[in-house]
Design a protein around this motif. Structure first.
Motif, PDB file in Angstrom:
ATOM      1  N   ALA A  50       0.845  -1.203   0.000  1.00  0.00           N
ATOM      2  CA  ALA A  50       0.000   0.000   0.000  1.00  0.00           C
ATOM      3  C   ALA A  50       0.877   1.248   0.000  1.00  0.00           C
ATOM      4  CB  ALA A  50      -0.937  -0.013   1.211  1.00  0.00           C
ATOM      5  N   VAL A  51       1.973   1.206   0.766  1.00  0.00           N
ATOM      6  CA  VAL A  51       2.890   2.349   0.826  1.00  0.00           C
ATOM      7  C   VAL A  51       3.456   2.665  -0.557  1.00  0.00           C
ATOM      8  CG1 VAL A  51       5.171   3.086   1.657  1.00  0.00           C
ATOM      9  CG2 VAL A  51       3.502   2.134   3.259  1.00  0.00           C
ATOM     10  N   VAL A  52       3.896   1.635  -1.280  1.00  0.00           N
ATOM     11  CA  VAL A  52       4.505   1.933  -2.583  1.00  0.00           C
ATOM     12  C   VAL A  52       3.453   2.342  -3.610  1.00  0.00           C
ATOM     13  CG1 VAL A  52       6.607   0.581  -2.264  1.00  0.00           C
ATOM     14  CG2 VAL A  52       4.607  -0.509  -3.260  1.00  0.00           C
ATOM     15  N   VAL A  53       2.214   1.871  -3.438  1.00  0.00           N
ATOM     16  CA  VAL A  53       1.163   2.363  -4.331  1.00  0.00           C
ATOM     17  C   VAL A  53       0.919   3.843  -4.057  1.00  0.00           C
ATOM     18  CG1 VAL A  53      -1.298   2.220  -4.889  1.00  0.00           C
ATOM     19  CG2 VAL A  53       0.039   0.133  -4.688  1.00  0.00           C
ATOM     20  N   ILE A  54       0.963   4.221  -2.775  1.00  0.00           N
ATOM     21  CA  ILE A  54       0.762   5.621  -2.406  1.00  0.00           C
ATOM     22  C   ILE A  54       1.902   6.483  -2.942  1.00  0.00           C
ATOM     23  CG2 ILE A  54       0.749   7.228  -0.443  1.00  0.00           C
ATOM     24  CD1 ILE A  54      -0.728   4.928   1.104  1.00  0.00           C
ATOM     25  N   GLY A  55       3.133   6.022  -2.734  1.00  0.00           N
ATOM     26  CA  GLY A  55       4.278   6.826  -3.140  1.00  0.00           C
ATOM     27  C   GLY A  55       4.509   6.802  -4.639  1.00  0.00           C
ATOM     28  N   GLY A  56       4.120   5.713  -5.263  1.00  0.00           N
ATOM     29  CA  GLY A  56       4.402   5.551  -6.684  1.00  0.00           C
ATOM     30  C   GLY A  56       5.632   4.682  -6.827  1.00  0.00           C
ATOM     31  N   LEU A  57       5.432   3.450  -7.320  1.00  0.00           N
ATOM     32  CA  LEU A  57       6.538   2.496  -7.377  1.00  0.00           C
ATOM     33  C   LEU A  57       7.667   2.991  -8.263  1.00  0.00           C
ATOM     34  CD1 LEU A  57       5.872  -1.312  -7.717  1.00  0.00           C
ATOM     35  CD2 LEU A  57       7.479  -0.095  -6.278  1.00  0.00           C
ATOM     36  N   GLY A  58       7.313   3.801  -9.237  1.00  0.00           N
ATOM     37  CA  GLY A  58       8.346   4.266 -10.154  1.00  0.00           C
ATOM     38  C   GLY A  58       9.237   5.329  -9.541  1.00  0.00           C
ATOM     39  N   SER A  59       8.953   5.714  -8.296  1.00  0.00           N
ATOM     40  CA  SER A  59       9.732   6.777  -7.679  1.00  0.00           C
ATOM     41  C   SER A  59      10.381   6.268  -6.399  1.00  0.00           C
ATOM     42  CB  SER A  59       8.836   7.973  -7.360  1.00  0.00           C
ATOM     43  OG  SER A  59       9.460   8.792  -6.399  1.00  0.00           O
ATOM     44  N   ILE A  60      11.712   6.236  -6.407  1.00  0.00           N
ATOM     45  CA  ILE A  60      12.435   5.742  -5.242  1.00  0.00           C
ATOM     46  C   ILE A  60      12.262   6.700  -4.074  1.00  0.00           C
ATOM     47  CG2 ILE A  60      14.750   5.288  -4.361  1.00  0.00           C
ATOM     48  CD1 ILE A  60      15.305   4.177  -7.276  1.00  0.00           C
TER      49      ILE A  60
END
Lengths: 360, 291
Positions: free
Chosen positions: B228-238
């Motif tokens: 959920a965190v990476v969906v929120i942050g955007g996986l394409g963005s480190i």
């Protein structure tokens, strides 16, 4: 199924030293564009008599099942078959991997259990109520999830299902938390269904209705559009199909079918615990689909039968590393056997029987 | 006020775990376009690695902090060569499924050996007690985790911005086809980067060992929150993954303090739903050419 624009047919996978230039090697295992093999129903190309013969055989097996296996295992297989088919409707026919289908299976199990306990309705009505609740939950989750595709869709559905799991875990007044719902009755017109053998036959019409619904969806114009969306979303949109709406519709239908399975599961076990909502349950349904064959409705049935039977046998023989065996089997299937049991059989039959049809 | 600060601090500490795990996921995804389901299992293995080293070999925490991530990183490279690599040409979903299968195997193997009870891991003596930071006392070990995790994230950031490999990873994350078109051999870096991401998960696991219950399922539910965190942050963005990790840690801690548990547990998913409505690509993600 992939997050890729149509103009690049080169995979976004990294290059490897042994295949310079990123040329995708075309082996029979990896069809062009690296989608799972598109075998519509896996028997779509077969002559009509083959398909009807399969239907007759399938029905015969369904009617015979509790005589050949422990009736309780037969009931489980029937429930999981519905679950697997509902997941395959999305994965195999729409190109969406839902890794959160336990949300619908489990919600229906709880609602069915609660209705059966508190309202004392005949169990088919309780299951119907559970499945409707699952469909009602699938609408908002689907609405949000279909905004993403591919791997994101899988993560989003996984996350929302986990949210439902947490809610059920906290909402002890309703779900009884760790203890679960106990003593779910099996009421049907005063019949004595305490024996699993008779319950199987009482539940069979619901199972067959759910499977028939899936079959109708796949073989309808609506289902054809879904396959079109799976194979080329950009083109489907360009042709004027409201892609999001199609995806959402099939998501809700799929949630309903998963709900039928989950409701029967609750009645069959007379008990509902938090496990029905956990992501491992979603994963189990996905394993069944891949094991049986993605995009082949028969595969879901077969995968359910194999996995339920395997787990039953393992636990019966006192072997406690079930996860190791199912996980290992699954890894092998994904690595070496991506068409699954039914898909491979269909491909063989195609090559062996109908040389005039070129497999696609 | 003191209570609020304390909650904020604890939120940053749990955010540090999310950030480390999300960072590893994002780096792996950037390079391989693989979402590693087994990331939670590697976190669990990291904690168990620290536990086994201490309980069965007598290796202290500080050495575990180096040895375990290194060992797991090598293990990750091995897995990449043996399994993941064979599927990278196919639809990314296949690797998602594969790593899911690996998760089941790894959890089960550890469970059969160590049971589902939690194994105790003592906080290293040097990091016992608490630190007085003016307002009130913070547990030393938590201060250490926070500083250490921030340092690791900063270190990774420096690697990404100041080294050749970092440039390649960032380029491959943002524009995979173009990177290859420039003739950069992305393939060479795939295995080490996968190992690096796995090592980060192991590192988070070692850090978690003294603070959280060490058991075979400790990563099972955590990884879903990290998704959920990476969906929120955007996986394409480190950067987005790390920022979202700390952000969600804070939101959860505040929720636990000031809202009923049912809300606190679901806040992260509510945030995810809002992000999907407003910015489907994630807060820091760019819209991919998705069909």
């Amino acid at each position: 199924m992939t997050e890729r624009s149509d103009k690049s047919s080169v995979d976004v996978a990294p290059e490897t030293p042994d295949t310079p230039g990123g040329v995708v090697p075309q082996t029979p295992e990896t069809p062009a564009r690296s989608r799972p093999p598109s075998v519509l129903g896996a028997v779509a190309g077969a002559p009509a008599w083959v398909r009807y013969a399969l239907l007759v055989v399938g029905l015969a097996v369904a009617l015979w099942l509790p005589n050949g296996l422990y009736p309780a295992v037969a009931v489980d297989i029937a429930c999981w078959a519905l679950f697997a088919v509902s997941v395959d409707l999305l994965l195999g026919y729409t190109g969406l991997l839902s890794f959160g289908h336990a949300a619908f299976w489990g919600t229906s199990a709880y609602v069915t259990g609660l209705v059966a306990i508190h309202a004392g309705l005949p169990f088919p009505l309780a299951v119907l109520g559970g499945a409707l609740a699952a469909a009602a939950l699938a609408a908002p989750i689907g609405y949000l999830a279909v905004r993403r595709t591919g791997i994101y869709f899988a993560m989003v559905t996984l996350a929302f299902a986990q949210m439902i799991y947490f809610v059920a875990n906290e909402w002890r007044g309703v779900t009884r938390g760790e203890n679960g719902l106990q003593g779910v009755p099996r009421e049907l017109a005063g019949l004595d269904l305490s024996d699993e053998y008779y319950f199987y036959y009482a539940a069979l019409p619901i199972v067959l209705a759910g499977l028939f619904a899936a079959w109708r969806i796949v073989n309808s114009p609506f289902g054809r559009v879904l396959v079109g969306i799976r194979d080329n979303p950009a083109r489907a949109r360009a042709l004027g199909y409201p892609v999001h709406r199609y995806k959402l519709t099939v998501f809700v239908l799929s949630g309903f079918i998963a709900g039928l399975g989950g409701g029967l599961f609750a009645i069959g076990h007379r008990f509902v615990s938090l496990d029905v909502l956990h992501w491992t349950t979603s994963g189990k349904a996905v394993i069944m689909v891949v094991l049986g064959g993605i995009g082949t409705l028969w595969g879901g049935l077969l995968g359910a039968a194999v996995l339920v039977r395997l787990e039953d046998w393992l636990s019966f023989s006192g072997f406690d590393m079930i996860g190791l065996v199912t996980g290992g089997l699954f890894v092998l299937v994904v690595l070496l056997f991506r068409r699954g049991i039914w898909g491979s059989a269909a491909a063989l039959a195609q090559r062996w029987g109908a040389g005039r049809r070129r497999p696609h | 006020m003191t209570g609020f600060l304390q909650n904020t601090f604890n939120g940053l500490v749990s955010g540090a775990f999310y950030a480390l795990l999300a960072l590893g996921l994002a780096v792996i995804f950037g390079m391989l376009r693989v979402v590693n389901f087994a990331h939670g299992a590697f976190y669990m293995l990291g904690a168990f690695g620290a536990y086994i080293l201490l309980a069965e070999v007598g290796v202290p925490f500080w050495w575990a902090l180096v040895l375990v991530p290194t060992g797991l990183g090598l293990f990750g490279m091995l897995l990449e060569r043996a399994f993941v690599h064979r599927l990278t040409r196919l639809d990314p979903l296949y690797n998602f499924l594969l790593t899911f299968g690996l998760t089941l195997i790894l959890q089960d193997v550890v469970k059969s050996r160590y049971g589902i009870q939690s194994s105790p891991y003592a906080t290293p003596a040097e990091l016992g007690g608490s630190v007085d930071l003016g307002l009130f006392d913070f547990p030393t070990y938590r201060v250490f985790i926070l500083l250490f995790a921030v340092a690791v994230c900063a270190g990774v950031w420096w690697l990404l911005t100041h080294t050749r490999i970092g440039v390649v990873v960032r380029a491959a994350t943002e524009r995979p086809e173009l990177t290859r078109a420039f003739g950069i051999d992305v393939g060479r870096w795939v295995t080490p980067v996968f190992g690096f991401g796995v090592g980060l998960a192991g590192l988070a696991g070692v850090l978690a060992a003294p603070m959280r219950a060490v058991n075979p399922l400790m990563g099972a539910d955590l990884i879903i929150v990290v998704f959920a965190v990476v969906v929120i942050g955007g996986l394409g963005s480190i950067f987005g993954s790390v920022a979202a990790g700390f952000g969600i840690g804070l939101i959860q801690a505040w929720g636990e303090a000031y809202a009923p548990p049912i809300v606190a547990q679901t806040l992260v998913f509510i945030v995810m739903a809002a992000v999907l409505l407003l910015r489907p690509a994630g807060l820091f993600g760019r819209e991919e050419s998705s069909a």
